[in-house]
Scaffold this motif. Structure first.
Motif, PDB file in Angstrom:
ATOM      1  N   TRP A 222      61.050  86.759  -6.471  1.00  0.00           N
ATOM      2  CA  TRP A 222      62.257  87.245  -6.356  1.00  0.00           C
ATOM      3  C   TRP A 222      62.943  86.930  -5.099  1.00  0.00           C
ATOM      4  O   TRP A 222      62.397  87.025  -4.017  1.00  0.00           O
ATOM      5  CB  TRP A 222      62.304  88.996  -6.353  1.00  0.00           C
ATOM      6  N   GLY A 223      64.089  86.272  -4.984  1.00  0.00           N
ATOM      7  CA  GLY A 223      64.767  85.959  -3.718  1.00  0.00           C
ATOM      8  C   GLY A 223      65.747  87.276  -3.429  1.00  0.00           C
ATOM      9  O   GLY A 223      66.495  87.758  -3.985  1.00  0.00           O
ATOM     10  N   GLU A 224      65.366  87.600  -2.350  1.00  0.00           N
ATOM     11  CA  GLU A 224      65.851  88.709  -1.465  1.00  0.00           C
ATOM     12  C   GLU A 224      66.749  88.232  -0.318  1.00  0.00           C
ATOM     13  O   GLU A 224      66.634  87.398   0.031  1.00  0.00           O
ATOM     14  CB  GLU A 224      64.999  89.527  -1.223  1.00  0.00           C
ATOM     15  N   TYR A 225      67.633  89.158   0.252  1.00  0.00           N
ATOM     16  CA  TYR A 225      68.154  88.981   1.474  1.00  0.00           C
ATOM     17  C   TYR A 225      67.722  89.995   2.569  1.00  0.00           C
ATOM     18  O   TYR A 225      67.519  91.218   1.759  1.00  0.00           O
ATOM     19  CB  TYR A 225      69.728  88.828   1.554  1.00  0.00           C
ATOM     20  N   PRO A 226      67.598  89.804   3.812  1.00  0.00           N
ATOM     21  CA  PRO A 226      67.011  90.980   4.534  1.00  0.00           C
ATOM     22  C   PRO A 226      68.416  91.909   5.177  1.00  0.00           C
ATOM     23  O   PRO A 226      68.754  91.789   6.288  1.00  0.00           O
ATOM     24  CB  PRO A 226      66.724  90.223   5.815  1.00  0.00           C
ATOM     25  N   ASN A 227      68.829  92.691   4.061  1.00  0.00           N
ATOM     26  CA  ASN A 227      70.009  93.401   4.391  1.00  0.00           C
ATOM     27  C   ASN A 227      69.651  94.566   5.625  1.00  0.00           C
ATOM     28  O   ASN A 227      70.861  95.137   6.135  1.00  0.00           O
ATOM     29  CB  ASN A 227      70.486  94.080   3.266  1.00  0.00           C
ATOM     30  N   TRP A 228      68.363  95.014   5.652  1.00  0.00           N
ATOM     31  CA  TRP A 228      68.360  96.136   6.804  1.00  0.00           C
ATOM     32  C   TRP A 228      68.774  95.795   7.936  1.00  0.00           C
ATOM     33  O   TRP A 228      68.685  94.300   8.299  1.00  0.00           O
ATOM     34  CB  TRP A 228      67.020  96.366   6.911  1.00  0.00           C
ATOM     35  N   GLY A 229      69.402  96.594   8.737  1.00  0.00           N
ATOM     36  CA  GLY A 229      70.208  96.319   9.993  1.00  0.00           C
ATOM     37  C   GLY A 229      71.546  96.349   9.970  1.00  0.00           C
ATOM     38  O   GLY A 229      72.266  96.152  10.983  1.00  0.00           O
ATOM     39  N   LEU A 230      72.075  96.107   8.697  1.00  0.00           N
ATOM     40  CA  LEU A 230      73.410  95.971   8.445  1.00  0.00           C
ATOM     41  C   LEU A 230      74.230  97.356   7.925  1.00  0.00           C
ATOM     42  O   LEU A 230      73.320  97.696   6.796  1.00  0.00           O
ATOM     43  CB  LEU A 230      73.613  94.927   7.451  1.00  0.00           C
ATOM     44  N   ASN A 231      74.880  97.681   8.698  1.00  0.00           N
ATOM     45  CA  ASN A 231      75.561  98.968   8.002  1.00  0.00           C
ATOM     46  C   ASN A 231      76.412  98.661   6.762  1.00  0.00           C
ATOM     47  O   ASN A 231      77.247  97.717   6.854  1.00  0.00           O
ATOM     48  CB  ASN A 231      76.608  99.434   9.302  1.00  0.00           C
ATOM     49  N   VAL A 232      76.069  99.173   5.605  1.00  0.00           N
ATOM     50  CA  VAL A 232      76.697  98.869   4.294  1.00  0.00           C
ATOM     51  C   VAL A 232      77.561 100.068   3.867  1.00  0.00           C
ATOM     52  O   VAL A 232      77.678 100.194   2.812  1.00  0.00           O
ATOM     53  CB  VAL A 232      75.502  98.699   3.213  1.00  0.00           C
ATOM     54  N   THR A 233      78.181 100.873   4.747  1.00  0.00           N
ATOM     55  CA  THR A 233      79.180 101.818   4.405  1.00  0.00           C
ATOM     56  C   THR A 233      80.392 101.504   4.398  1.00  0.00           C
ATOM     57  O   THR A 233      81.080 102.429   3.574  1.00  0.00           O
ATOM     58  CB  THR A 233      78.704 103.061   5.237  1.00  0.00           C
ATOM     59  N   GLU A 234      80.747 100.428   4.839  1.00  0.00           N
ATOM     60  CA  GLU A 234      82.154 100.316   4.911  1.00  0.00           C
ATOM     61  C   GLU A 234      82.318  98.864   4.057  1.00  0.00           C
ATOM     62  O   GLU A 234      81.674  97.995   4.227  1.00  0.00           O
ATOM     63  CB  GLU A 234      82.573  99.839   6.473  1.00  0.00           C
ATOM     64  N   PRO A 235      83.396  98.941   3.263  1.00  0.00           N
ATOM     65  CA  PRO A 235      83.655  97.606   2.508  1.00  0.00           C
ATOM     66  C   PRO A 235      83.614  96.247   3.313  1.00  0.00           C
ATOM     67  O   PRO A 235      83.337  95.082   2.904  1.00  0.00           O
ATOM     68  CB  PRO A 235      84.824  97.722   1.602  1.00  0.00           C
ATOM     69  N   GLY A 236      84.574  96.722   4.499  1.00  0.00           N
ATOM     70  CA  GLY A 236      84.643  95.514   5.484  1.00  0.00           C
ATOM     71  C   GLY A 236      83.524  94.632   5.874  1.00  0.00           C
ATOM     72  O   GLY A 236      83.504  93.571   6.298  1.00  0.00           O
ATOM     73  N   GLN A 237      82.261  95.309   6.037  1.00  0.00           N
ATOM     74  CA  GLN A 237      81.217  94.840   6.316  1.00  0.00           C
ATOM     75  C   GLN A 237      80.577  93.542   5.325  1.00  0.00           C
ATOM     76  O   GLN A 237      79.738  92.850   5.708  1.00  0.00           O
ATOM     77  CB  GLN A 237      79.985  95.681   6.338  1.00  0.00           C
ATOM     78  N   ILE A 238      81.367  93.206   4.460  1.00  0.00           N
ATOM     79  CA  ILE A 238      80.924  92.070   3.249  1.00  0.00           C
ATOM     80  C   ILE A 238      81.187  90.922   4.078  1.00  0.00           C
ATOM     81  O   ILE A 238      80.483  89.704   4.026  1.00  0.00           O
ATOM     82  CB  ILE A 238      81.906  91.995   2.100  1.00  0.00           C
TER      83      ILE A 238
ATOM     84  N   LEU B 285      81.144  97.297  -1.970  1.00  0.00           N
ATOM     85  CA  LEU B 285      80.567  96.203  -1.438  1.00  0.00           C
ATOM     86  C   LEU B 285      79.388  95.730  -2.411  1.00  0.00           C
ATOM     87  O   LEU B 285      79.293  94.571  -2.521  1.00  0.00           O
ATOM     88  CB  LEU B 285      80.069  96.741  -0.015  1.00  0.00           C
ATOM     89  N   ILE B 286      78.384  96.670  -2.619  1.00  0.00           N
ATOM     90  CA  ILE B 286      77.508  96.409  -3.509  1.00  0.00           C
ATOM     91  C   ILE B 286      77.871  95.965  -4.901  1.00  0.00           C
ATOM     92  O   ILE B 286      77.464  94.645  -5.388  1.00  0.00           O
ATOM     93  CB  ILE B 286      76.652  97.435  -3.776  1.00  0.00           C
ATOM     94  N   ARG B 287      79.049  96.112  -5.580  1.00  0.00           N
ATOM     95  CA  ARG B 287      79.451  95.710  -6.709  1.00  0.00           C
ATOM     96  C   ARG B 287      80.038  94.386  -6.712  1.00  0.00           C
ATOM     97  O   ARG B 287      79.798  93.469  -7.331  1.00  0.00           O
ATOM     98  CB  ARG B 287      80.582  96.648  -7.234  1.00  0.00           C
ATOM     99  N   MET B 288      80.766  94.196  -5.365  1.00  0.00           N
ATOM    100  CA  MET B 288      81.340  92.694  -5.223  1.00  0.00           C
ATOM    101  C   MET B 288      80.219  91.931  -4.892  1.00  0.00           C
ATOM    102  O   MET B 288      80.390  90.585  -5.338  1.00  0.00           O
ATOM    103  CB  MET B 288      82.244  92.709  -3.976  1.00  0.00           C
ATOM    104  N   VAL B 289      79.157  92.178  -4.155  1.00  0.00           N
ATOM    105  CA  VAL B 289      78.268  91.300  -4.068  1.00  0.00           C
ATOM    106  C   VAL B 289      77.455  90.917  -5.448  1.00  0.00           C
ATOM    107  O   VAL B 289      76.783  89.463  -5.675  1.00  0.00           O
ATOM    108  CB  VAL B 289      77.060  91.607  -3.042  1.00  0.00           C
ATOM    109  N   TYR B 290      77.298  91.922  -6.149  1.00  0.00           N
ATOM    110  CA  TYR B 290      76.563  91.713  -7.489  1.00  0.00           C
ATOM    111  C   TYR B 290      77.515  90.501  -8.225  1.00  0.00           C
ATOM    112  O   TYR B 290      76.908  89.690  -8.984  1.00  0.00           O
ATOM    113  CB  TYR B 290      76.410  92.940  -8.300  1.00  0.00           C
ATOM    114  N   GLU B 291      78.644  90.817  -8.427  1.00  0.00           N
ATOM    115  CA  GLU B 291      79.562  90.166  -9.253  1.00  0.00           C
ATOM    116  C   GLU B 291      79.787  88.559  -8.707  1.00  0.00           C
ATOM    117  O   GLU B 291      79.696  87.603  -9.573  1.00  0.00           O
ATOM    118  CB  GLU B 291      81.232  90.819  -9.228  1.00  0.00           C
TER     119      GLU B 291
END
Length: 571
Positions: free
Chosen positions: A355-371, A412-418
């Motif tokens: 499985w290809g993953e990304y090391p998202n820990w350390g990133l604040n994912v509560t704001e859409p702008g964090q994309i 943010l999660i939905r946009m990355v998925y799409e």
């Protein structure tokens, strides 16, 4: 001897290259004033480092595990006489985090993202002799505006957070190319015809270039095709005279030779390879080449005692896969890190499902702008690894916990998925693993319950949802992407792991078998992922120690893991 001397990019190989690994000048710039003080013009820096090992590592010769907000590198290099009149590229496998590159004191370019490759055409900045490269790497893991995976935001390692990686941690190299050269190759295999279609992307101003491709299997020609570049790419379809499927444990690979010509002159030659395979999903199963395959995955975090993020050798990358296979696993979650391309090469060769993953820990994912701090890097990772047959799915986020009392941004999660689905329609995508699905191809959970009876009760009357207030199972195929994590150390009080530690080896094996049998016996579960292959620093829940010694006889676990799963009995 040059450390990590092997060619670093196995799916796009050129013969004319110079490895820049080895001793570089090095200096820590914690107050980030090096640019103002014009470090890029200096003839030397304060210390020495062995590239490509990060300064936190023993192998680098530095071994500084304190915070380093900014580090500088410098080294001299020479251009071979035979390269005169051609383009020269400088490549970086990965630099954590924001890298700025200078050639002979002149700005060459910059890149953000600690896990993905970048390169610059430095032809116009070169001198006849006495060339040098300077690299500035700024890294602020505590900003919460950059993905850092399992790198500790505290001074020391703790729990499941480990030593940080700063600066250069993959190979640096020079390459010689013609005016029109291959920038990337994307492979679209067709197992039914059989055939393969390639998208060969070329450098600017390559319109009208002719691209010719030959395919081989085990040295024998099995097909060829040609095309012309319109704008930036050529699409080439190659019917194959022989069908050799890439399968679990059987890494059949076809070789490719790609030639670019313009105005009757050869401009570039590269070698590549591909696997003839398909991945997909039925209503309940994971499919490889149209057949249900139970995923016996193991969590692999890609850490090394002496190199931290960087394997000490190419052999060490290969061995981690062989160890896992010896334990009865057929693949891995490459967890909270983008692994080196050489690791994926060995996974491709050995038929290992990852499985290809990304090391998202350390990133604040509560704001859409964090994309803006995530998506460009993730897209580069997907593009880099698109053609590896061993990569059977994507997982951009893992355990997106609340941050300062705020939940993740669903948009943010939905946009990355799409975007991931648009980049790669050939693989399944898990939006965020374990605890907060928004839109996903697969519903996965993490279940670290240590009591076998209680663990079994979770799956007795259906499929377990451990966060019903956050997510809803909508009938997607289902698997347990983290479980186990059984703590085992020489001294029971040493280190960190999940739950209580077994008192004896017999108790450990009994618990492992009990938990794993629950998942193998459930006809609605298509795979599991055990935490984890080896210990990492203070985390002692591996089946191996950090220095890759088996804690128990691996044959015991192979027999437990390898038996037929309930979902496979339907084949």
């Amino acid at each position: 001897m040059i450390p990590r001397e092997e060619y670093p990019r196995p799916q796009l190989v050129r013969d004319e290259w110079v490895n820049l690994n080895g001793e570089w000048d090095f200096e820590i710039d914690n107050v980030v004033v090096g640019t103002e003080k014009k470090f890029f013009l200096r003839e030397k820096l304060a210390d020495k480092i062995l590239v490509p090992f990060c300064p936190e590592s023993k192998l680098s010769g530095i071994g500084n595990t304190d915070f380093m907000n900014c580090v500088w590198y410098r080294r001299d290099f020479s251009i071979p006489e035979t390269w005169k009149g051609k383009r020269v590229l400088i490549h970086f496998g990965a630099v954590d985090y924001h890298a700025t590159v200078y050639i002979n004191g002149e700005y060459a370019g910059e890149h953000k993202g600690g896990y993905t490759p970048f390169s610059f055409d430095i032809t116009g900045l070169l001198r006849a002799e006495n060339n040098y490269v300077t690299v500035c790497a700024v890294d602020d893991i505590r900003s919460f505006n950059q993905p850092g995976g399992k790198q500790s935001a505290e001074l020391a390692s703790h729990g499941c957070f480990y030593t940080r990686t700063t600066g250069i941690w993959q190979t640096v190299w020079l390459e010689c190319v013609g005016e029109n050269y291959v920038k990337s190759v994307k492979v679209f295999p067709d197992i039914d015809t059989p055939a393969v279609t390639l998208e060969v992307k070329l450098s600017p101003r390559s319109n009208g270039s002719a691209v010719h491709v030959k395919a081989f299997f085990d040295g024998k020609p099995v097909g060829e095709g040609a095309g012309v570049v319109n704008a930036f790419s050529a699409f080439i379809h190659i019917p194959l005279s022989e069908k050799h499927l890439w399968e679990a444990g059987k890494g059949n690979l076809y070789d490719l030779e790609i030639t670019v010509a313009k105005d009757g002159e050869i401009k570039d030659k590269v070698k590549s390879y591909f696997g003839l395979r398909s991945v997909g999903l039925s209503e309940i199963a994971f499919l490889l080449n149209g057949k249900s395959v139970f995923g016996r995955w193991v969590l692999d975090q890609g850490y090394y005692p002496d190199g931290i993020y960087t394997a000490p050798s190419d052999e060490a990358l290969k061995n981690d896969i062989l160890y896992a296979m010896q334990l009865g696993f057929n693949g891995a979650r490459l967890h909270q890190k983008v692994f080196e391309p050489r690791y994926l090469y060995w996974a491709d060769k050995l038929g290992y499902l990852v499985w290809g993953e990304y090391p998202n820990w350390g990133l604040n994912v509560t704001e859409p702008g964090q994309i803006e701090h995530f998506l460009p890097e993730w897209m580069e990772a997907v593009e880099r690894d698109f053609s590896h047959p061993s990569v059977i799915g994507w997982c951009p986020f893992n355990e997106t916990w609340d941050f300062n009392g705020k939940p993740q941004s669903d948009s943010l999660i939905r946009m990355v998925y799409e975007v991931t689905k648009a980049l790669d329609p050939t693989r399944p995508v898990i939006d965020t693993s374990g605890n907060y699905h928004v839109v996903t191809d697969i519903f996965d959970i993490h279940d670290y319950c240590q009591n076998v009876k209680e663990f079994a009760s979770h799956y007795k009357d259906g499929l377990y949802n451990n966060f019903p207030h956050r997510q809803t199972h909508k009938g997607e195929p289902y698997f347990i992407s983290e479980y186990g994590g059984i703590k085992w150390a020489a001294n029971e009080s040493d280190g960190w792991g999940y739950g209580d530690s077994p008192k004896t080896e017999k108790e450990f094996i009994k618990r492992y078998k009990g938990l794993t049998d629950v998942l193998l016996n459930n006809e609605n579960i298509f795979g599991f992922c055990y935490t984890q292959l080896y210990d990492v620093e203070q985390e002692v829940n591996g089946l191996m120690t950090y220095d890759r010694k088996f804690k128990f006889d691996p044959e015991i676990f192979r027999k437990i893991n390898a038996r037929k799963a309930a979902i496979e009995k339907e084949n």
